[in-house]
Design a protein around this motif. Structure first.
Motif, PDB file in Angstrom:
ATOM      1  N   ARG A  25       0.817  -1.219   0.000  1.00  0.00           N
ATOM      2  CA  ARG A  25       0.000   0.000   0.000  1.00  0.00           C
ATOM      3  C   ARG A  25       0.848   1.265   0.000  1.00  0.00           C
ATOM      4  O   ARG A  25       2.012   1.251   0.388  1.00  0.00           O
ATOM      5  N   SER A  26       0.238   2.365  -0.439  1.00  0.00           N
ATOM      6  CA  SER A  26       0.902   3.666  -0.344  1.00  0.00           C
ATOM      7  C   SER A  26       0.329   4.395   0.868  1.00  0.00           C
ATOM      8  O   SER A  26      -0.789   4.120   1.299  1.00  0.00           O
ATOM      9  N   TRP A  27       1.084   5.365   1.387  1.00  0.00           N
ATOM     10  CA  TRP A  27       0.723   6.001   2.650  1.00  0.00           C
ATOM     11  C   TRP A  27       0.595   7.499   2.482  1.00  0.00           C
ATOM     12  O   TRP A  27       1.433   8.139   1.864  1.00  0.00           O
ATOM     13  N   ALA A  28      -0.463   8.052   3.055  1.00  0.00           N
ATOM     14  CA  ALA A  28      -0.808   9.465   2.897  1.00  0.00           C
ATOM     15  C   ALA A  28       0.191  10.411   3.546  1.00  0.00           C
ATOM     16  O   ALA A  28       0.482  11.468   3.008  1.00  0.00           O
TER      17      ALA A  28
ATOM     18  N   ALA B 216       1.111   7.356   9.181  1.00  0.00           N
ATOM     19  CA  ALA B 216      -0.042   6.573   8.711  1.00  0.00           C
ATOM     20  C   ALA B 216       0.283   5.082   8.664  1.00  0.00           C
ATOM     21  O   ALA B 216      -0.526   4.238   9.083  1.00  0.00           O
ATOM     22  N   LYS B 217       1.457   4.746   8.164  1.00  0.00           N
ATOM     23  CA  LYS B 217       1.844   3.336   8.056  1.00  0.00           C
ATOM     24  C   LYS B 217       2.011   2.731   9.449  1.00  0.00           C
ATOM     25  O   LYS B 217       1.537   1.618   9.705  1.00  0.00           O
ATOM     26  N   GLU B 218       2.679   3.447  10.342  1.00  0.00           N
ATOM     27  CA  GLU B 218       2.886   2.935  11.700  1.00  0.00           C
ATOM     28  C   GLU B 218       1.554   2.709  12.411  1.00  0.00           C
ATOM     29  O   GLU B 218       1.376   1.728  13.125  1.00  0.00           O
TER      30      GLU B 218
END
Length: 97
Positions: free
Chosen positions: A39-42, A46-48
């Motif tokens: 996935r891509s992260w905004a 966000a990823k954490e």
């Protein structure tokens, strides 16, 4: 039917690691790690946040598992694009050290 034995992984609150049918398949947890990594992260954090909420593990544990996973040939067969990208990033970082 017997009750399952003690969990050999003390961090058993991780996402399920039971293998999917077939001894040559990745576990549910391993597939979830790869899916999250695709996935891509905004923005920052966000990823954490997703790692903690969706997988129920710390980001440190996530990266430990992910680094071991990219060495697994089964992961390469399941998601070659992601695994090869991660291997390239890892190798580039090693080259700079």
């Amino acid at each position: 039917m017997t009750a399952p034995g003690p969990d050999p992984d003390p961090d058993h609150h991780d996402a399920p690691s039971a293998p999917v049918p077939g001894a040559d398949e990745l576990s549910v947890r391993d597939r979830a790690l790869l899916a999250l990594e695709r996935r891509s992260w905004a923005g920052p954090g966000a990823k954490e946040r997703a790692i903690r909420e969706e997988l129920g593990i710390s980001p440190v544990r996530y990266y430990q598992l992910l680094n071991a996973l990219i060495e697994d040939e089964r992961a390469l067969r399941v998601d070659p694009v992601t695994v090869n990208r991660l291997r390239r990033v890892r190798d580039a970082r090693r080259g700079r050290r």
